[in-house]
Motif scaffolding. Structure first.
Motif, PDB file in Angstrom:
ATOM      1  N   UNK A  58       0.708  -1.169  -0.020  1.00 10.06           N
ATOM      2  CA  UNK A  58       0.020   0.009   0.015  1.00 10.06           C
ATOM      3  C   UNK A  58       0.925   1.112   0.007  1.00 10.06           C
ATOM      4  N   UNK A  59       2.024   1.152   0.626  1.00  8.65           N
ATOM      5  CA  UNK A  59       2.796   2.306   0.864  1.00  8.65           C
ATOM      6  C   UNK A  59       3.626   2.758  -0.356  1.00  8.65           C
ATOM      7  N   UNK A  60       3.974   1.469  -1.047  1.00  8.54           N
ATOM      8  CA  UNK A  60       5.063   1.539  -2.139  1.00  8.54           C
ATOM      9  C   UNK A  60       4.699   1.489  -3.493  1.00  8.54           C
ATOM     10  N   UNK A  61       3.654   0.718  -3.651  1.00  9.38           N
ATOM     11  CA  UNK A  61       3.102   0.135  -4.969  1.00  9.38           C
ATOM     12  C   UNK A  61       2.406   1.405  -5.855  1.00  9.38           C
ATOM     13  N   UNK A  62       1.259   2.093  -5.150  1.00  9.12           N
ATOM     14  CA  UNK A  62       0.659   3.001  -5.705  1.00  9.12           C
ATOM     15  C   UNK A  62       1.053   4.383  -5.518  1.00  9.12           C
ATOM     16  N   UNK A  63       0.733   5.154  -6.729  1.00  8.88           N
ATOM     17  CA  UNK A  63       1.362   6.330  -7.008  1.00  8.88           C
ATOM     18  C   UNK A  63       0.585   7.417  -6.145  1.00  8.88           C
ATOM     19  N   UNK A  64      -0.637   7.337  -5.721  1.00 11.88           N
ATOM     20  CA  UNK A  64      -1.346   8.202  -5.106  1.00 11.88           C
ATOM     21  C   UNK A  64      -2.566   7.280  -4.590  1.00 11.88           C
ATOM     22  N   UNK A  65      -3.481   7.633  -3.502  1.00  8.88           N
ATOM     23  CA  UNK A  65      -4.559   7.057  -3.133  1.00  8.88           C
ATOM     24  C   UNK A  65      -5.768   7.923  -3.077  1.00  8.88           C
ATOM     25  N   UNK A  66      -6.881   7.480  -3.227  1.00 13.62           N
ATOM     26  CA  UNK A  66      -8.118   8.235  -3.245  1.00 13.62           C
ATOM     27  C   UNK A  66      -8.442   8.621  -2.102  1.00 13.62           C
ATOM     28  N   UNK A  67      -9.117   9.827  -2.232  1.00 14.06           N
ATOM     29  CA  UNK A  67      -9.555  10.873  -0.821  1.00 14.06           C
ATOM     30  C   UNK A  67     -11.295  10.621  -0.814  1.00 14.06           C
ATOM     31  N   UNK A  68     -11.697  10.940   0.199  1.00 13.57           N
ATOM     32  CA  UNK A  68     -13.285  10.914   0.373  1.00 13.57           C
ATOM     33  C   UNK A  68     -13.801  11.872  -0.561  1.00 13.57           C
ATOM     34  N   UNK A  69     -14.946  11.536  -1.264  1.00 16.79           N
ATOM     35  CA  UNK A  69     -15.502  12.270  -2.299  1.00 16.79           C
ATOM     36  C   UNK A  69     -14.932  12.016  -3.698  1.00 16.79           C
ATOM     37  N   UNK A  70     -13.841  11.471  -3.988  1.00 19.74           N
ATOM     38  CA  UNK A  70     -13.391  11.163  -5.216  1.00 19.74           C
ATOM     39  C   UNK A  70     -14.325  10.269  -5.904  1.00 19.74           C
ATOM     40  N   UNK A  71     -14.279  10.038  -7.354  1.00 25.64           N
ATOM     41  CA  UNK A  71     -15.245   9.151  -7.946  1.00 25.64           C
ATOM     42  C   UNK A  71     -14.444   8.234  -8.589  1.00 25.64           C
ATOM     43  N   UNK A  72     -14.855   6.904  -8.316  1.00 23.09           N
ATOM     44  CA  UNK A  72     -13.987   5.674  -9.089  1.00 23.09           C
ATOM     45  C   UNK A  72     -14.981   5.658 -10.429  1.00 23.09           C
ATOM     46  N   UNK A  73     -13.975   5.565 -11.315  1.00 24.61           N
ATOM     47  CA  UNK A  73     -14.453   5.366 -12.645  1.00 24.61           C
ATOM     48  C   UNK A  73     -13.953   4.081 -13.360  1.00 24.61           C
ATOM     49  N   UNK A  74     -14.561   3.213 -13.744  1.00 22.88           N
ATOM     50  CA  UNK A  74     -14.171   1.835 -14.347  1.00 22.88           C
ATOM     51  C   UNK A  74     -13.779   2.193 -15.613  1.00 22.88           C
ATOM     52  N   UNK A  75     -12.665   1.538 -16.156  1.00 27.66           N
ATOM     53  CA  UNK A  75     -12.210   1.723 -17.578  1.00 27.66           C
ATOM     54  C   UNK A  75     -12.272   0.680 -18.262  1.00 27.66           C
ATOM     55  N   UNK A  76     -12.434  -0.655 -17.787  1.00 29.27           N
ATOM     56  CA  UNK A  76     -12.449  -1.906 -18.504  1.00 29.27           C
ATOM     57  C   UNK A  76     -13.398  -2.883 -17.932  1.00 29.27           C
ATOM     58  N   UNK A  77     -14.033  -3.441 -18.792  1.00 29.44           N
ATOM     59  CA  UNK A  77     -14.995  -4.622 -18.400  1.00 29.44           C
ATOM     60  C   UNK A  77     -16.434  -4.025 -18.568  1.00 29.44           C
ATOM     61  N   UNK A  78     -16.750  -2.937 -17.935  1.00 30.54           N
ATOM     62  CA  UNK A  78     -18.049  -2.147 -17.858  1.00 30.54           C
ATOM     63  C   UNK A  78     -17.599  -0.676 -17.831  1.00 30.54           C
ATOM     64  N   UNK A  79     -17.184  -0.223 -18.847  1.00 30.64           N
ATOM     65  CA  UNK A  79     -16.676   1.338 -18.678  1.00 30.64           C
ATOM     66  C   UNK A  79     -17.866   2.247 -18.333  1.00 30.64           C
ATOM     67  N   UNK A  80     -17.348   3.162 -17.325  1.00 28.80           N
ATOM     68  CA  UNK A  80     -18.302   4.143 -17.244  1.00 28.80           C
ATOM     69  C   UNK A  80     -19.181   3.766 -15.634  1.00 28.80           C
ATOM     70  N   UNK A  81     -19.080   2.712 -15.211  1.00 28.70           N
ATOM     71  CA  UNK A  81     -19.659   2.614 -14.085  1.00 28.70           C
ATOM     72  C   UNK A  81     -18.709   3.407 -13.075  1.00 28.70           C
ATOM     73  N   UNK A  82     -19.464   4.041 -11.998  1.00 29.49           N
ATOM     74  CA  UNK A  82     -18.736   4.701 -11.086  1.00 29.49           C
ATOM     75  C   UNK A  82     -19.271   4.763  -9.462  1.00 29.49           C
ATOM     76  N   UNK A  83     -18.717   4.996  -8.766  1.00 28.93           N
ATOM     77  CA  UNK A  83     -18.930   5.113  -7.179  1.00 28.93           C
ATOM     78  C   UNK A  83     -18.310   6.005  -6.494  1.00 28.93           C
ATOM     79  N   UNK A  84     -18.728   6.711  -5.283  1.00 29.04           N
ATOM     80  CA  UNK A  84     -18.205   7.541  -4.595  1.00 29.04           C
ATOM     81  C   UNK A  84     -17.129   6.816  -3.745  1.00 29.04           C
ATOM     82  N   UNK A  85     -16.031   7.620  -3.153  1.00 28.14           N
ATOM     83  CA  UNK A  85     -15.111   7.098  -2.395  1.00 28.14           C
ATOM     84  C   UNK A  85     -15.487   7.472  -0.970  1.00 28.14           C
ATOM     85  N   UNK A  86     -16.012   6.592   0.046  1.00 26.07           N
ATOM     86  CA  UNK A  86     -16.395   6.918   1.271  1.00 26.07           C
ATOM     87  C   UNK A  86     -15.529   7.657   2.095  1.00 26.07           C
ATOM     88  N   UNK A  87     -15.917   8.031   3.162  1.00 26.86           N
ATOM     89  CA  UNK A  87     -15.052   8.498   4.448  1.00 26.86           C
ATOM     90  C   UNK A  87     -15.194   7.703   5.829  1.00 26.86           C
TER      91      UNK A  87
END
Length: 424
Positions: A58-87
């Motif tokens: 978690x600390x070393x692999x990812x370039x950055x991490x989502x924050x509350x209120x960000x929108x997760x957007x699917x690119x592959x499989x079912x493009x366009x599906x989205x959900x909010x990042x909770x807090x």
């Protein structure tokens, strides 16, 4: 009302991705949210079959991490599906999707979330994605996806209306999960594990109210069930009506019914269903509140709440003249793992169970006093689940009707406020 239609990427201040490669996983740690966890019907990501990421990854692999209120957007499989990042954010995101952050100076974040889920944007994504086997939407094409941008007060109103509706839908879902767990726990304790009787046999203290505790016998009989109780095969507790081969009842251009097949039962809607004539026997018409059970292919059970339909073959409509709906529903659920194992063992392309498997499935029935007490407790929980699901569908229909009309200006704010008030 719409002053501009701006490229999606111009409305973002930050994009979080997962390096485009499979993340190393572990047996424990932070849940790794994959594309199967993102749905346009859920406000936040679900936790379906998740893998985990340890702290070092978690600390070393990812370039950055989502924050509350960000929108997760699917690119592959079912493009366009989205959900909010909770807090709080207690997960990380897998490949094939990104988390995007709205530029608050350019667009209201709640409006952007509503717009991305709107039919207008979803249709645009469907036209733009590539790939036939596994469709995908290129992050590099964000600049080609145009998002309508109304005046700020209209944005904020649309965003708040959308959020009010989806939050109520989500609340109903969570409430139903709780109601289902409560009803299931009581049913299993009383009718499957014989908890009160076993507690009496072991000399344990009562855990039910006095009058209710006295309804349960002191010991089990020679058949291993509480004394005075009866035992019946599942197909004597309920009637299992198999559906029709509805290709023999085609829609004739007039009134029609959506055909409820296994796919519709699985999805819980009839959006892409075939149509059949209304001239089918009344018993084969599916109504809200009916218990449906697919005995072939994907064995599953659902309380139907997607409106009137026609019962297709490979599905049972389950009813009973002598027992309440919750009773046979939970007995089917109790035997479902065995039914699914039987179907999986079939050396055919489509596993199934047969009538004799229903006969072999045993149910235990309490005394009239126990059944009455159970009905007074479990019955309302069951009916509340049905009502919550029907309400959630009404709210979703209101959302899907209002959102595009608000974005286009076809529905005015005060009219929308009235509709939302009536729906909620």
């Amino acid at each position: 009302m719409v002053t501009a239609a701006l490229p999606f990427d111009a409305l973002l201040s930050f994009v979080v991705d997962n390096r485009g490669r499979t993340c190393p996983t572990a047996s424990t740690g932070l849940p790794l949210i994959a594309t199967n966890c993102i749905s346009n019907e859920h406000l936040y990501p679900t936790r379906e079959n998740v893998r985990y990421v340890d702290q070092d990854t978690y600390a070393n692999w990812f370039r950055a991490h989502p924050k509350p209120g960000d929108i997760i957007f699917v690119l592959k499989g079912a493009p366009g599906r989205c959900a909010l990042v909770p807090n709080p954010v207690d997960f990380c995101i897998a490949q094939d999707m990104v988390a995007v952050r709205a530029d608050r100076e350019k667009i209201d974040p709640q409006y952007l979330f509503a717009a991305l889920r709107s039919p207008l944007i979803q249709d645009s994504i469907d036209r733009m994605h590539v790939g036939t086997m596994i469709p995908h939407f290129k992050k590099g094409d964000f600049n080609k996806l145009l998002v309508p941008v109304p005046d700020r007060p209209i944005q904020e109103f649309i965003g708040s209306v959308h959020m009010a509706l989806v939050e109520k839908i989500e609340l109903n879902r969570r409430m139903n999960e709780t109601l289902e767990a409560m009803a299931r726990a009581i049913f299993k304790d009383w009718f499957v594990d014989f908890g009160p009787t076993r507690a009496k046999m072991e000399g344990r203290a009562p855990y039910l109210a006095g009058e209710m505790w006295s309804l349960f016998p002191e010991c089990l009989d020679d058949e291993g069930k509480p004394e005075g109780w009866s035992m019946k095969p599942l197909d004597q507790v309920a009637d299992f009506l198999n559906g029709l081969a509805l290709q023999k009842y085609p829609a004739n251009g007039g009134a029609s019914l959506p055909v409820v097949k296994i796919a519709q039962l699985r999805s819980g809607n009839v959006a892409s269903a075939d149509l059949a004539s209304t001239e089918i026997p009344n018993d084969y018409i599916v109504e809200n509140g009916d218990v449906l059970f697919s005995w072939s292919g994907s064995l599953l059970q659902r309380i139907w709440t997607a409106g009137q339909g026609a019962l297709n073959q490979h599905l049972f409509k389950v009813t009973s003249k002598h027992f309440p709906k919750w009773f046979f529903f939970h007995w089917i659920a109790e035997h479902m793992p065995s039914f699914q194992a039987t179907a999986a063992s079939k050396a055919t392309t489509m596993g199934h169970i047969q009538r004799h498997h229903l006969t072999q499935a045993v149910t235990f029935i309490g005394t009239p006093a126990v059944m009455k007490a159970a009905d007074e407790i479990i019955g309302p929980l069951f009916e509340r689940q049905i009502a919550n699901d029907l309400e959630a569908r009404t709210l979703a229909a209101t959302r899907d009707f209002l959102l595009p009309k608000l974005m286009s200006g076809e529905v005015r704010v005060r009219d929308a406020e009235k509709l939302v008030g009536e729906a909620t």
